[in-house]
Design an enzyme around this catalytic site. Sequence first.
Site, PDB file in Angstrom:
ATOM      1  N   LEU A  22     -30.152 -23.323 -55.703  1.00 13.11           N
ATOM      2  CA  LEU A  22     -29.276 -23.001 -54.575  1.00 13.11           C
ATOM      3  C   LEU A  22     -29.349 -23.961 -53.598  1.00 13.11           C
ATOM      4  CD1 LEU A  22     -29.998 -19.333 -54.258  1.00 13.11           C
ATOM      5  CD2 LEU A  22     -28.288 -20.256 -55.381  1.00 13.11           C
ATOM      6  N   GLU A  82     -26.144 -32.645 -58.997  1.00 20.95           N
ATOM      7  CA  GLU A  82     -25.328 -33.268 -57.541  1.00 20.95           C
ATOM      8  C   GLU A  82     -24.070 -33.561 -58.207  1.00 20.95           C
ATOM      9  OE1 GLU A  82     -26.105 -32.900 -54.773  1.00 20.95           O
ATOM     10  OE2 GLU A  82     -28.231 -32.241 -54.820  1.00 20.95           O
ATOM     11  N   THR A 117     -32.103 -35.458 -59.460  1.00 17.45           N
ATOM     12  CA  THR A 117     -31.280 -34.294 -59.941  1.00 17.45           C
ATOM     13  C   THR A 117     -30.775 -34.553 -61.215  1.00 17.45           C
ATOM     14  OG1 THR A 117     -31.168 -33.006 -58.176  1.00 17.45           O
ATOM     15  CG2 THR A 117     -29.535 -32.279 -59.794  1.00 17.45           C
ATOM     16  N   THR A 151     -19.043 -35.314 -67.661  1.00 18.06           N
ATOM     17  CA  THR A 151     -17.796 -35.555 -66.812  1.00 18.06           C
ATOM     18  C   THR A 151     -17.010 -36.504 -67.643  1.00 18.06           C
ATOM     19  OG1 THR A 151     -16.843 -36.484 -64.738  1.00 18.06           O
ATOM     20  CG2 THR A 151     -19.078 -36.765 -65.170  1.00 18.06           C
ATOM     21  N   ASP A 152     -15.642 -36.695 -67.101  1.00 14.70           N
ATOM     22  CA  ASP A 152     -15.017 -37.995 -67.786  1.00 14.70           C
ATOM     23  C   ASP A 152     -15.182 -39.142 -66.895  1.00 14.70           C
ATOM     24  OD1 ASP A 152     -13.448 -37.167 -65.518  1.00 14.70           O
ATOM     25  OD2 ASP A 152     -11.526 -37.157 -66.233  1.00 14.70           O
ATOM     26  N   GLU A 153     -15.820 -39.065 -65.770  1.00 16.45           N
ATOM     27  CA  GLU A 153     -16.251 -40.415 -64.932  1.00 16.45           C
ATOM     28  C   GLU A 153     -17.027 -40.959 -65.655  1.00 16.45           C
ATOM     29  OE1 GLU A 153     -16.777 -39.653 -60.920  1.00 16.45           O
ATOM     30  OE2 GLU A 153     -15.275 -37.849 -60.588  1.00 16.45           O
ATOM     31  N   TYR A 179     -22.793 -41.315 -58.736  1.00 14.74           N
ATOM     32  CA  TYR A 179     -22.549 -40.072 -59.527  1.00 14.74           C
ATOM     33  C   TYR A 179     -22.447 -40.168 -60.766  1.00 14.74           C
ATOM     34  CZ  TYR A 179     -20.080 -35.989 -61.417  1.00 14.74           C
ATOM     35  OH  TYR A 179     -19.940 -35.001 -61.983  1.00 14.74           O
ATOM     36  N   LYS A 190     -24.655 -39.456 -64.245  1.00 18.73           N
ATOM     37  CA  LYS A 190     -24.097 -38.681 -65.250  1.00 18.73           C
ATOM     38  C   LYS A 190     -24.251 -39.397 -66.448  1.00 18.73           C
ATOM     39  CE  LYS A 190     -22.962 -34.975 -65.288  1.00 18.73           C
ATOM     40  NZ  LYS A 190     -23.632 -33.550 -65.372  1.00 18.73           N
ATOM     41  N   ASN A 247     -11.089 -33.331 -63.952  1.00 16.19           N
ATOM     42  CA  ASN A 247     -11.269 -32.462 -62.685  1.00 16.19           C
ATOM     43  C   ASN A 247     -11.143 -30.979 -62.791  1.00 16.19           C
ATOM     44  OD1 ASN A 247     -10.945 -35.392 -61.678  1.00 16.19           O
ATOM     45  ND2 ASN A 247     -11.296 -34.568 -59.833  1.00 16.19           N
ATOM     46  N   LYS A 301     -14.476 -31.023 -52.083  1.00 13.13           N
ATOM     47  CA  LYS A 301     -13.811 -31.589 -53.051  1.00 13.13           C
ATOM     48  C   LYS A 301     -12.310 -31.225 -52.777  1.00 13.13           C
ATOM     49  CE  LYS A 301     -17.631 -31.883 -55.419  1.00 13.13           C
ATOM     50  NZ  LYS A 301     -18.111 -30.755 -56.361  1.00 13.13           N
TER      51      LYS A 301
HETATM   52  P1  NAD Z   1     -21.683 -27.679 -58.249  1.00 14.16           P
HETATM   53  O1  NAD Z   1     -22.226 -28.712 -57.254  1.00 14.16           O
HETATM   54  O2  NAD Z   1     -20.635 -26.709 -57.697  1.00 14.16           O
HETATM   55  O3  NAD Z   1     -22.995 -26.719 -58.677  1.00 14.16           O
HETATM   56  C1  NAD Z   1     -23.954 -27.409 -58.868  1.00 14.16           C
HETATM   57  C2  NAD Z   1     -25.032 -26.244 -59.125  1.00 14.16           C
HETATM   58  O4  NAD Z   1     -26.281 -26.944 -59.486  1.00 14.16           O
HETATM   59  C3  NAD Z   1     -25.200 -25.423 -57.811  1.00 14.16           C
HETATM   60  O5  NAD Z   1     -25.316 -24.174 -58.103  1.00 14.16           O
HETATM   61  C4  NAD Z   1     -26.607 -26.218 -57.285  1.00 14.16           C
HETATM   62  O6  NAD Z   1     -27.409 -25.379 -56.500  1.00 14.16           O
HETATM   63  C5  NAD Z   1     -27.415 -26.375 -58.681  1.00 14.16           C
HETATM   64  N1  NAD Z   1     -28.330 -27.502 -58.565  1.00 14.16           N
HETATM   65  C6  NAD Z   1     -28.143 -28.835 -58.122  1.00 14.16           C
HETATM   66  N2  NAD Z   1     -29.591 -29.297 -58.112  1.00 14.16           N
HETATM   67  C7  NAD Z   1     -30.288 -28.648 -58.689  1.00 14.16           C
HETATM   68  C8  NAD Z   1     -31.683 -28.516 -59.111  1.00 14.16           C
HETATM   69  N3  NAD Z   1     -32.388 -29.962 -58.811  1.00 14.16           N
HETATM   70  N4  NAD Z   1     -32.078 -27.607 -59.739  1.00 14.16           N
HETATM   71  C9  NAD Z   1     -31.632 -26.493 -60.161  1.00 14.16           C
HETATM   72  N5  NAD Z   1     -30.219 -26.371 -59.642  1.00 14.16           N
HETATM   73  C10 NAD Z   1     -29.699 -27.356 -58.926  1.00 14.16           C
HETATM   74  O7  NAD Z   1     -21.168 -28.532 -59.451  1.00 14.16           O
HETATM   75  P2  NAD Z   1     -19.845 -28.180 -60.575  1.00 14.16           P
HETATM   76  O8  NAD Z   1     -18.626 -28.774 -60.115  1.00 14.16           O
HETATM   77  O9  NAD Z   1     -19.805 -26.792 -60.917  1.00 14.16           O
HETATM   78  O10 NAD Z   1     -20.258 -29.016 -61.717  1.00 14.16           O
HETATM   79  C11 NAD Z   1     -21.246 -28.412 -62.593  1.00 14.16           C
HETATM   80  C12 NAD Z   1     -21.327 -29.493 -63.685  1.00 14.16           C
HETATM   81  O11 NAD Z   1     -20.196 -29.923 -64.355  1.00 14.16           O
HETATM   82  C13 NAD Z   1     -22.111 -30.718 -63.100  1.00 14.16           C
HETATM   83  O12 NAD Z   1     -23.168 -31.212 -64.119  1.00 14.16           O
HETATM   84  C14 NAD Z   1     -20.837 -31.672 -62.867  1.00 14.16           C
HETATM   85  O13 NAD Z   1     -21.310 -33.127 -63.396  1.00 14.16           O
HETATM   86  C15 NAD Z   1     -19.981 -31.327 -64.341  1.00 14.16           C
HETATM   87  N6  NAD Z   1     -18.373 -31.355 -64.171  1.00 14.16           N
HETATM   88  C16 NAD Z   1     -17.759 -31.198 -62.919  1.00 14.16           C
HETATM   89  C17 NAD Z   1     -16.735 -31.475 -63.032  1.00 14.16           C
HETATM   90  C18 NAD Z   1     -15.787 -30.779 -61.768  1.00 14.16           C
HETATM   91  O14 NAD Z   1     -14.613 -31.198 -61.505  1.00 14.16           O
HETATM   92  N7  NAD Z   1     -16.312 -30.115 -60.730  1.00 14.16           N
HETATM   93  C19 NAD Z   1     -16.115 -31.917 -63.955  1.00 14.16           C
HETATM   94  C20 NAD Z   1     -16.585 -32.348 -65.210  1.00 14.16           C
HETATM   95  C21 NAD Z   1     -18.005 -32.059 -64.900  1.00 14.16           C
HETATM   96  O1  DAU Z   2     -13.419 -36.123 -63.069  1.00 10.71           O
HETATM   97  C1  DAU Z   2     -14.340 -34.972 -63.154  1.00 10.71           C
HETATM   98  C2  DAU Z   2     -15.153 -35.209 -61.821  1.00 10.71           C
HETATM   99  O2  DAU Z   2     -14.147 -34.538 -60.831  1.00 10.71           O
HETATM  100  C3  DAU Z   2     -16.272 -34.424 -61.690  1.00 10.71           C
HETATM  101  O3  DAU Z   2     -17.254 -35.102 -62.527  1.00 10.71           O
HETATM  102  C4  DAU Z   2     -16.933 -34.225 -60.223  1.00 10.71           C
HETATM  103  O4  DAU Z   2     -18.142 -33.619 -60.188  1.00 10.71           O
HETATM  104  C5  DAU Z   2     -16.027 -33.682 -59.198  1.00 10.71           C
HETATM  105  O5  DAU Z   2     -16.200 -33.710 -57.869  1.00 10.71           O
HETATM  106  C6  DAU Z   2     -14.577 -34.543 -59.568  1.00 10.71           C
HETATM  107  O6  DAU Z   2     -14.560 -35.960 -58.949  1.00 10.71           O
HETATM  108  P1  DAU Z   2     -13.661 -36.454 -58.133  1.00 10.71           P
HETATM  109  O7  DAU Z   2     -14.123 -37.655 -57.223  1.00 10.71           O
HETATM  110  O8  DAU Z   2     -12.269 -36.966 -58.709  1.00 10.71           O
HETATM  111  O9  DAU Z   2     -13.084 -35.349 -57.167  1.00 10.71           O
HETATM  112  P2  DAU Z   2     -12.853 -35.259 -55.585  1.00 10.71           P
HETATM  113  O10 DAU Z   2     -12.186 -33.852 -55.309  1.00 10.71           O
HETATM  114  O11 DAU Z   2     -13.964 -35.632 -54.677  1.00 10.71           O
HETATM  115  O12 DAU Z   2     -11.816 -36.014 -55.333  1.00 10.71           O
HETATM  116  C7  DAU Z   2     -10.352 -36.122 -56.021  1.00 10.71           C
HETATM  117  C8  DAU Z   2      -9.646 -37.214 -55.691  1.00 10.71           C
HETATM  118  O13 DAU Z   2      -9.182 -37.011 -54.250  1.00 10.71           O
HETATM  119  C9  DAU Z   2     -10.138 -38.729 -55.820  1.00 10.71           C
HETATM  120  O14 DAU Z   2      -9.039 -39.625 -55.925  1.00 10.71           O
HETATM  121  C10 DAU Z   2     -10.495 -38.647 -54.222  1.00 10.71           C
HETATM  122  C11 DAU Z   2      -9.334 -37.919 -53.328  1.00 10.71           C
HETATM  123  N1  DAU Z   2     -10.001 -37.237 -52.151  1.00 10.71           N
HETATM  124  C12 DAU Z   2     -11.039 -36.613 -52.096  1.00 10.71           C
HETATM  125  C13 DAU Z   2     -11.327 -35.974 -50.945  1.00 10.71           C
HETATM  126  C14 DAU Z   2     -12.753 -35.077 -51.069  1.00 10.71           C
HETATM  127  C15 DAU Z   2      -9.393 -37.627 -50.902  1.00 10.71           C
HETATM  128  O15 DAU Z   2      -8.135 -38.446 -50.894  1.00 10.71           O
HETATM  129  N2  DAU Z   2      -9.597 -37.059 -49.836  1.00 10.71           N
HETATM  130  C16 DAU Z   2     -10.515 -36.083 -49.717  1.00 10.71           C
HETATM  131  O16 DAU Z   2     -11.037 -35.758 -48.794  1.00 10.71           O
END
Ligand code: NAD
Ligand code: DAU
Length: 350
Positions: free
Chosen positions: A37, A86, A102, A131-133, A156, A160, A185, A195
């Site tokens: 949390l 994270e 983390t 992630t694709d990143e 980040y 990963k 994403n 985000k």
């Molecule tokens: P998020 O930040 O919304 O959620 C992360 C969760 O992990 C939170 O509930 C947080 O409390 C928990 N957490 C963080 N540190 C922790 C710790 N030390 N111990 C236990 N719990 C902990 O993230 P998300 O966007 O839901 O992403 C989830 C997973 O999917 C991540 O591994 C991320 O790299 C991956 N991912 C995300 C995206 C995206 O677009 N959001 C895309 C591809 C992959």
């Molecule tokens: O591709 C998968 C990834 O997508 C995940 O692994 C990450 O956890 C997730 O956060 C996301 O990463 P991005 O950096 O692509 O997402 P974000 O929403 O932060 O940004 C999307 C795009 O928008 C990126 O090109 C940056 C831009 N951006 C983002 C923010 C927050 C802006 O222009 N303004 C903003 O305020």
Amino acid sequence: MTKCILITGGAGFIGSHVVNLFVNKYPDYKIINLDALTYAGNLENLRDVENNNNYQFVKANILESEDLRQIFEQYQITDVIHLAAESHVDRSIHSPLDFVYTNIVGTVNLLNTAKQLWNKEEDHLFYHVSTDEVFGSLGETGYFTETTPYDPRSPYSASKASSDHFVRAYHETYGIPTIISNCSNNYGPNHFPEKLIPLFINNIIHQKPLPVYGDGNYTRDWLFVKDHAVAIDLIFHKGQRGSTYNIGGFNEWKNIDLVKLLCRLMDQKLGRQAGQSENLITYVKDRPGHDKRYAIDASKLNKELGWKPSVTFEEGLSATIDWYLNNTEWLKNVTTGNYQHYYETMYQNR
Ligand code: NAD
Ligand code: DAU
């Protein structure tokens, strides 16, 4: 109970959709949601399942290996779906070590626990959500496939990528049954408003500036979060051990085009004059090391397991906006406290 699955990060954005799906779809499985949390974790995301018999929340940190051992033993964990991380690139630029701890150390702690407690004769799976990143940044053409070399460019994505390597290494070295998926994403309900999409929805509601980084011509490949959860379910049950799968919707958008679409949809839904929200667009200093373009080739997942997205981007985005407009209390709760301070200071620190 046939399986007892530890889902880490289940109170976060994607994790909460995975938990909700598994708890409802598999009443014979016990689902243990382990989450520390952090600012991104929110138990409100689990309201629909919190009283189900096959669901248990455990507040714990993946950095505490002794706690992990106790949880594995107490619940006789058979499988792990690891999402805790994270997850925000901008935060990783300010505080890279949090991501090292983390995302790398936490993942290795979980792998070690599985290695110590899982019997090789039994059927187990460590499913790592990535992630694709990790693949870096594309030019104008081409796609990331499962064989694209890793080339992470932000703290980040470096963290990963490292965690992915450890998962692979534990498979090769110790025989832990693992699967990794690398997704593009996500967007949808429960997304923390840091985000792009949920931040801009929140700012449009409150008529605050929409900070577009650089020239806005960066490209991301967007997938509705519930389609990601369905892909994880499919891969978890049918994916090949030791393998990796790319997940994505063949849905590329330049940030500025996406933001304009969002503005248009929100003006309609909020009954505002056409063009009103677009006036909020403000170009700001670019993200350092900003990856130009991501695009996932998800054809392996489609060919081998028959997965494809269930909604178009317009449908998913419209449903997402509706969710935020109908859940103003959720939005208010997550944007109080440190949230304002973070946003007031983040551009100054760039
Ligand atoms: P998020 O930040 O919304 O959620 C992360 C969760 O992990 C939170 O509930 C947080 O409390 C928990 N957490 C963080 N540190 C922790 C710790 N030390 N111990 C236990 N719990 C902990 O993230 P998300 O966007 O839901 O992403 C989830 C997973 O999917 C991540 O591994 C991320 O790299 C991956 N991912 C995300 C995206 C995206 O677009 N959001 C895309 C591809 C992959
Ligand atoms: O591709 C998968 C990834 O997508 C995940 O692994 C990450 O956890 C997730 O956060 C996301 O990463 P991005 O950096 O692509 O997402 P974000 O929403 O932060 O940004 C999307 C795009 O928008 C990126 O090109 C940056 C831009 N951006 C983002 C923010 C927050 C802006 O222009 N303004 C903003 O305020």
